[in-house]
Structures are given as C-alpha cells and as structure tokens.
Design a protein around this motif. Structure first.
Motif, mmCIF file in Angstrom:
data_model
loop_
_atom_site.group_PDB
_atom_site.id
_atom_site.type_symbol
_atom_site.label_atom_id
_atom_site.label_comp_id
_atom_site.label_asym_id
_atom_site.label_seq_id
_atom_site.Cartn_x
_atom_site.Cartn_y
_atom_site.Cartn_z
ATOM 1 N N CYS A 178 0.848 -1.182 0.000
ATOM 2 C CA CYS A 178 0.000 0.000 0.000
ATOM 3 C C CYS A 178 0.888 1.238 0.000
ATOM 4 O O CYS A 178 1.946 1.256 0.649
ATOM 5 C CB CYS A 178 -0.885 0.037 1.246
ATOM 6 N N SER A 181 -3.990 0.752 -2.106
ATOM 7 C CA SER A 181 -4.453 0.983 -0.731
ATOM 8 C C SER A 181 -5.092 -0.313 -0.233
ATOM 9 O O SER A 181 -5.194 -1.295 -0.981
ATOM 10 C CB SER A 181 -5.503 2.102 -0.714
ATOM 11 N N ASP A 182 -5.545 -0.288 1.021
ATOM 12 C CA ASP A 182 -6.207 -1.474 1.569
ATOM 13 C C ASP A 182 -7.464 -1.848 0.776
ATOM 14 O O ASP A 182 -7.914 -2.991 0.828
ATOM 15 C CB ASP A 182 -6.606 -1.218 3.029
#
Ligand code: FES
Length: 105
Positions: free
Chosen positions: A20, A90-91
C-alpha cells in the motif's frame, strides 16, 4: 498486501505483491518488469506508464485533469486507460490486473 497482475506485451503475466502506498508503476519498475518505462519517474508528465486496467480499478482515485490530458495523447488510449504512476495501492485494493501496451517505449 494488494496483488497486481501485469499482462505484458510479450504475452507473459506476472503477479506481484505491491505494498500500500506504492503505485502500480512502482511495482513494475522495482521488480524490473519491462513495458512500463516511467520516464518522468511518476510525476504525471510523460505517459510512458500507460496501462489498461482490466480488473480492480474501482479502488483507485478518479484520474485528475492532468492525467486525462496526458492520456488524450497516449498512443492507443481507450476508456480503461490510466497512467500507472497515478494508481496508488491501498487497503481497498485486493487484486488489480493491468495490461501493459507495447507503445510505452
Ligand atoms: S511515470 Fe511519467 S506519467 Fe507516469
């Protein structure tokens, strides 16, 4: 960690773990994959990091006006075209798949 699959111009596919905060371009360059040239180093000014987003693109921010302008001039651009230096993992990204065109270099 997000996984990114890169389908390269030579017909091979490579699936990598990309942390990320890194971009889809970073994942390719740091692992020495060919096809994403990234001449400007990720500052959204060269378009040599052009990819087509096949899967998982919803986790990325919408393109900025700057990115849209550059994509207008990218060879072979399509509605699913993005500049991979602007695709920050990103997550929210589990698995992303991109196709790298053979026109980046
Ligand atoms: S690396 Fe230059 S625009 Fe993405």
């Amino acid at each position: 960690m997000p996984k990114v699959t890169y389908a390269l111009p030579d017909g091979t596919t490579h699936t990598l773990d990309v942390p990320c905060g890194q971009s889809v371009m970073d994942g390719s360059v740091r692992n020495n994959l060919p096809g994403i040239v990234a001449e400007c180093g990720g500052s959204c000014s060269c378009a040599t990091c052009h990819v087509f987003v096949d899967e998982g693109g919803a986790c990325f921010d919408e393109p900025t006006d700057e990115e849209r302008d550059l994509l207008e001039y990218a060879e072979g651009a399509r509605p699913d075209s993005r500049l991979s230096c602007q695709l920050i993992l990103s997550d929210a990204c589990e698995h992303v798949r991109v196709t790298v065109p053979d026109t980046n270099g």
